[in-house]
Design a protein around this motif. Structure first.
Motif, PDB file in Angstrom:
ATOM      1  N   SER A  87       0.868  -1.182   0.000  1.00 12.96           N
ATOM      2  CA  SER A  87       0.000   0.000   0.000  1.00 12.96           C
ATOM      3  C   SER A  87       0.904   1.230   0.000  1.00 12.96           C
ATOM      4  N   HIS A  88       0.289   2.413  -0.079  1.00 10.42           N
ATOM      5  CA  HIS A  88       1.124   3.623  -0.114  1.00 10.42           C
ATOM      6  C   HIS A  88       0.985   4.399   1.185  1.00 10.42           C
ATOM      7  N   VAL A  89       2.107   5.020   1.603  1.00  8.66           N
ATOM      8  CA  VAL A  89       2.114   5.750   2.873  1.00  8.66           C
ATOM      9  C   VAL A  89       1.833   7.241   2.684  1.00  8.66           C
ATOM     10  N   CYS A 115      -8.862   6.504   4.963  1.00  4.09           N
ATOM     11  CA  CYS A 115      -9.163   5.414   4.027  1.00  4.09           C
ATOM     12  C   CYS A 115      -8.132   5.338   2.895  1.00  4.09           C
ATOM     13  N   ASP A 116      -7.508   6.461   2.556  1.00  5.27           N
ATOM     14  CA  ASP A 116      -6.580   6.493   1.410  1.00  5.27           C
ATOM     15  C   ASP A 116      -5.186   6.897   1.855  1.00  5.27           C
ATOM     16  N   ALA A 117      -4.358   5.956   2.261  1.00  5.01           N
ATOM     17  CA  ALA A 117      -4.649   4.536   2.329  1.00  5.01           C
ATOM     18  C   ALA A 117      -4.182   3.996   3.685  1.00  5.01           C
ATOM     19  N   LYS A 118      -4.269   4.853   4.759  1.00  2.84           N
ATOM     20  CA  LYS A 118      -3.717   4.403   6.040  1.00  2.84           C
ATOM     21  C   LYS A 118      -4.547   3.282   6.672  1.00  2.84           C
ATOM     22  N   GLY A 149       4.842   8.287  -2.674  1.00  2.63           N
ATOM     23  CA  GLY A 149       4.564   9.006  -3.929  1.00  2.63           C
ATOM     24  C   GLY A 149       3.419   8.522  -4.798  1.00  2.63           C
ATOM     25  N   GLU A 150       2.503   7.708  -4.251  1.00  2.33           N
ATOM     26  CA  GLU A 150       1.420   7.208  -5.118  1.00  2.33           C
ATOM     27  C   GLU A 150       0.485   8.325  -5.561  1.00  2.33           C
ATOM     28  N   GLU A 151       0.305   9.315  -4.674  1.00  2.00           N
ATOM     29  CA  GLU A 151      -0.714  10.349  -4.957  1.00  2.00           C
ATOM     30  C   GLU A 151      -0.272  11.371  -6.012  1.00  2.00           C
ATOM     31  N   ASN A 152       1.011  11.430  -6.329  1.00  2.00           N
ATOM     32  CA  ASN A 152       1.357  12.358  -7.421  1.00  2.00           C
ATOM     33  C   ASN A 152       2.115  11.653  -8.548  1.00  2.00           C
ATOM     34  N   GLY A 173      -3.366  -2.219  -1.284  1.00  3.53           N
ATOM     35  CA  GLY A 173      -4.367  -1.646  -0.381  1.00  3.53           C
ATOM     36  C   GLY A 173      -4.791  -0.248  -0.785  1.00  3.53           C
ATOM     37  N   GLU A 174      -6.071  -0.114  -1.098  1.00  2.40           N
ATOM     38  CA  GLU A 174      -6.686   1.168  -1.458  1.00  2.40           C
ATOM     39  C   GLU A 174      -8.156   1.078  -1.053  1.00  2.40           C
ATOM     40  N   PRO A 175      -8.843   2.220  -0.916  1.00  6.36           N
ATOM     41  CA  PRO A 175     -10.257   2.144  -0.521  1.00  6.36           C
ATOM     42  C   PRO A 175     -11.154   1.603  -1.636  1.00  6.36           C
TER      43      PRO A 175
HETATM   44 ZN   LIG Z   1      -4.688   5.819  -2.649  1.00  8.36          ZN
END
Ligand SMILES: [Zn+2]
Length: 389
Positions: A87-89, A115-118, A149-152, A173-175
């Motif tokens: 998953s991404h931090v 939820c995204d994504a903790k 860096g998943e969000e950008n 892992g993502e919502p």
């Molecule tokens: Zn995400």
């Protein structure tokens, strides 16, 4: 559908007694309290390293850029293919002060990243530690990887696939509302540029660049929505043009970036064709405006076959704890696309809804986090049990 328990009986007690609501509440609240917008993940990475270290696990850092790295923990015999929990931090920014604190109301935890994504990070941390506490722990070939860096830019997952171990399958892992996502969108980003002749605002020499770009965006938006059954979204990333001069004249230029989600290479090509056709029409319609389109970038999505073992094991695991086992599509890009492109059968799965992600009311249900964690641990343990037999 294989006949399975959420986890092999011998491991059951460890998993069931370890993955508890108080433990999830404490862990997830701490993860939310440590801000980690993309590019500034260092403090959260250090917390996760300490947490894993406290459970006797050896963490490997995979450098991505200065002060930024992916966290990797290996399990099982390194010569055998493993399964991957990823998953991404990083998160999007908090936007409001209230959003950067964790707040619990009943079974719901609010806060940036919940939820995204903790929520998924907490679920995977507990699932991984629970598996590693089981009596067979040293033999279970499961790896844990948390990316930055998943969000950008997606630079964390890009780095990971450059030299990762061979994986039989992966869960990202993502919502997804605990639905198993085997297919999700990629996207194409198009930049529209127009220029017109500067002239009197109310006696112009030609039409205005801004109006031509606006018209072109609407046409591309309309054309995009005529495609297929999957949800199509057109998003104006940014737009600039005109000036604030007190002297009214037709502004010389306008530039805008438009992002359209796509579900295949062919769709990326078809959106580009649509943009060029709409551009030619707009150029004819808006006299005196020079207008062009170019691609800024594109990413393919996720497409994992329905008969892939990861779906079978996760689905059976969800069913055995009384949860729905729906398979669904997601309209957004995730790190899963990179793993899929690297040839790893991948699904995206986790607690919370994409509708709450990136909002100021981001939230997750703590029981969903627990069930995601148990389902993930169960899928890994049952896959391992079957591969041993
Ligand atoms: Zn995400």
């Amino acid at each position: 559908m294989p006949k399975v328990t959420p986890y092999p009986r011998a491991m059951g007690e460890t998993i069931a007694t370890f993955i508890t609501l108080p433990r999830i509440n404490k862990l997830l609240s701490t993860l939310i309290r440590i801000p980690s917008p993309s590019g500034e993940e260092a403090a959260l990475l250090r917390f996760i390293e300490t947490y894993l270290g406290q459970h006797g696990l050896t963490v490997r850092r995979q450098q991505v850029s200065r002060n930024r790295y992916n966290i990797i923990v290996h399990g099982g015999n390194p010569s055998r293919p493993s399964v991957l929990l990823n998953s991404h931090v990083d998160t999007v920014p908090s936007y409001t002060a209230a959003n950067s604190v964790a707040r619990r109301v009943g079974d719901t935890i609010y806060g940036r990243g919940s939820c995204d994504a903790k929520g998924s990070v907490a679920a995977m941390l507990l699932a991984f530690v629970a598996i590693r506490r089981s009596s067979d722990s040293a033999n279970v070939p499961v790896d844990l990887c948390f990316t930055v860096g998943e969000e950008n830019s997606g630079d964390g997952s890009q780095r990971y696939v450059q030299d990762c171990r061979k994986h039989a399958w992966a869960i990202v892992g993502e919502p997804t509302g605990l639905r198993i996502v085997n297919c999700h969108a990629g996207y194409v980003e198009i930049v529209l540029t127009a220029s017109s002749v500067r002239s009197h605002a109310f006696d112009p020499a030609g039409e205005q660049a801004i109006i031509a770009v606006a018209d072109l965006m609407l046409e591309i938006n309309r054309g995009s929505h005529r495609r297929g059954k999957k949800p199509v979204h057109t998003f104006v990333h940014w737009i600039e043009g005109g000036d604030r001069s007190p002297f009214w004249s037709v502004g010389p230029s306008c530039k805008a970036a438009l992002v359209v989600n796509t579900y295949s290479k062919e769709e990326i090509a078809s959106i580009l064709r649509l943009a060029r056709t709409c551009c030619a029409t707009a150029a004819r319609k808006h006299k005196g405006v020079e207008i062009r389109v170019q691609t800024e970038g594109s990413e393919e999505g996720l497409d994992t076959p329905r008969n892939s073992p990861v779906i079978e094991f996760l689905s059976a695991s969800l069913h055995s704890i009384g949860r729905d086992r729906g398979v669904a599509a997601l309209p957004s890009w995730t790190d899963g696309a990179r793993l899929c492109a690297a040839g790893i059968p991948t699904v995206v799965f986790g607690p919370g809804s994409l509708k709450d992600a990136h909002t100021v009311q981001e939230k997750v249900n703590i029981k969903d986090v627990r069930d995601a964690s148990i389902a993930i641990a169960g899928a890994v343990m049952n896959w391992h049990a079957r591969s041993q037999s």
